[in-house]
Each structure stands twice: as structure tokens, then as C-alpha cells.
Write a protein that holds these residues in place. Structure first.
Motif, PDB file in Angstrom:
ATOM      1  N   UNK A   1       0.796  -1.235   0.000  1.00 47.37           N
ATOM      2  CA  UNK A   1       0.000   0.000   0.000  1.00 47.37           C
ATOM      3  C   UNK A   1       0.824   1.279   0.000  1.00 47.37           C
ATOM      4  N   UNK A   2       2.102   1.200   0.357  1.00 44.80           N
ATOM      5  CA  UNK A   2       2.950   2.396   0.375  1.00 44.80           C
ATOM      6  C   UNK A   2       3.691   2.626  -0.939  1.00 44.80           C
ATOM      7  N   UNK A   3       3.453   1.783  -1.910  1.00 53.03           N
ATOM      8  CA  UNK A   3       4.115   1.941  -3.207  1.00 53.03           C
ATOM      9  C   UNK A   3       3.652   3.244  -3.857  1.00 53.03           C
ATOM     10  N   UNK A   4       4.552   3.907  -4.577  1.00 51.05           N
ATOM     11  CA  UNK A   4       4.151   5.151  -5.237  1.00 51.05           C
ATOM     12  C   UNK A   4       3.127   4.864  -6.334  1.00 51.05           C
ATOM     13  N   UNK A   5       2.191   5.766  -6.501  1.00 48.81           N
ATOM     14  CA  UNK A   5       1.197   5.661  -7.563  1.00 48.81           C
ATOM     15  C   UNK A   5       1.293   6.906  -8.439  1.00 48.81           C
ATOM     16  N   UNK A   6       0.717   6.820  -9.632  1.00 47.71           N
ATOM     17  CA  UNK A   6       0.775   7.924 -10.586  1.00 47.71           C
ATOM     18  C   UNK A   6      -0.597   8.106 -11.208  1.00 47.71           C
ATOM     19  N   UNK A   7      -0.956   9.355 -11.438  1.00 45.77           N
ATOM     20  CA  UNK A   7      -2.228   9.630 -12.101  1.00 45.77           C
ATOM     21  C   UNK A   7      -2.106   9.306 -13.581  1.00 45.77           C
ATOM     22  N   UNK A   8      -3.246   9.150 -14.235  1.00 43.81           N
ATOM     23  CA  UNK A   8      -3.229   8.895 -15.674  1.00 43.81           C
ATOM     24  C   UNK A   8      -2.564  10.055 -16.409  1.00 43.81           C
ATOM     25  N   UNK A   9      -2.794  11.286 -15.958  1.00 40.17           N
ATOM     26  CA  UNK A   9      -2.174  12.455 -16.592  1.00 40.17           C
ATOM     27  C   UNK A   9      -0.653  12.366 -16.510  1.00 40.17           C
ATOM     28  N   UNK A  10      -0.125  11.901 -15.361  1.00 36.92           N
ATOM     29  CA  UNK A  10       1.322  11.753 -15.216  1.00 36.92           C
ATOM     30  C   UNK A  10       1.866  10.670 -16.146  1.00 36.92           C
ATOM     31  N   UNK A  11       1.144   9.583 -16.255  1.00 38.46           N
ATOM     32  CA  UNK A  11       1.571   8.489 -17.126  1.00 38.46           C
ATOM     33  C   UNK A  11       1.603   8.951 -18.583  1.00 38.46           C
ATOM     34  N   UNK A  12       0.547   9.629 -19.015  1.00 40.69           N
ATOM     35  CA  UNK A  12       0.484  10.105 -20.403  1.00 40.69           C
ATOM     36  C   UNK A  12       1.590  11.115 -20.676  1.00 40.69           C
ATOM     37  N   UNK A  13       1.817  12.033 -19.734  1.00 33.78           N
ATOM     38  CA  UNK A  13       2.890  13.016 -19.906  1.00 33.78           C
ATOM     39  C   UNK A  13       4.236  12.315 -20.038  1.00 33.78           C
TER      40      UNK A  13
END
Length: 95
Positions: free
Chosen positions: A71-83
Motif C-alpha cells: 500500500x505504500x508503493x508510489x502511484x501515478x495519475x493517468x495524466x502523469x503516465x500520459x505526460x
């Protein structure tokens, strides 16, 4: 082209493309071969959509499982992934 055929060489598929499309629209897939090896398939759009949906569900289950396990793993928004994808493409694209 005989309706019982479900496999065609690239050459035959090209020559009978309209028939291959008609078969897919009617619910029958056609496997395309090159040098005797299956390389592609023309399938009914409903089959393609069902496969895409199944893949999306499987990837979602895997992501949920991975997040539950860490649960502490970093996550990324879809906008960040697309960028990030477009940034990577700009560094590897043609001049």
C-alpha cells in the motif's frame, strides 16, 4: 473463397479482403498466415471488444492486488503516465 475456410495466406486474404470482412461481420474469424505461420486474425468486432474488456479487467485485478500487497508503493495519475509517455516519445522521435 469457400465459407468453410477459416485460414488464408496473406496473399489470399488480400485478394479476398471484402469476403474476409464479410465473414467477420457475420461472426466468423479468419486467421491470416505468412509462410504457413499464423500472424494475424480478422475477428468480429464484438469478439475484439470482449477480449479488450477481459484484458482491462485482468490488469485492474493485478493492480488492485499489487496495491493491496504494497500500500505504500508510489502511484501515478493517468495524466502523469500520459505526460511521461509523450516525454519519452519526444526523446526518441524523429528529428
Amino acid at each position: 473463397m469457400d465459407d468453410s475456410e477459416n485460414e488464408l495466406s496473406v496473399r489470399d486474404a488480400r485478394a479476398h479482403f471484402a469476403t474476409v470482412i464479410d465473414r467477420a461481420q457475420a461472426g466468423s474469424p479468419t486467421v491470416i498466415t505468412r509462410n504457413g505461420q499464423a500472424v494475424a486474425a480478422v475477428v468480429p468486432i464484438e469478439d475484439f471488444n470482449a477480449l479488450e474488456d477481459a484484458i482491462d479487467r485482468q490488469l485492474s485485478r493485478e493492480a488492485d492486488r499489487d496495491l493491496a500487497e504494497n500500500p505504500d508503493a508510489p502511484t501515478h495519475s493517468m495524466a502523469e503516465v500520459i505526460a511521461a509517455v509523450f516525454e519519452d516519445e519526444s526523446h526518441h522521435g524523429a528529428a
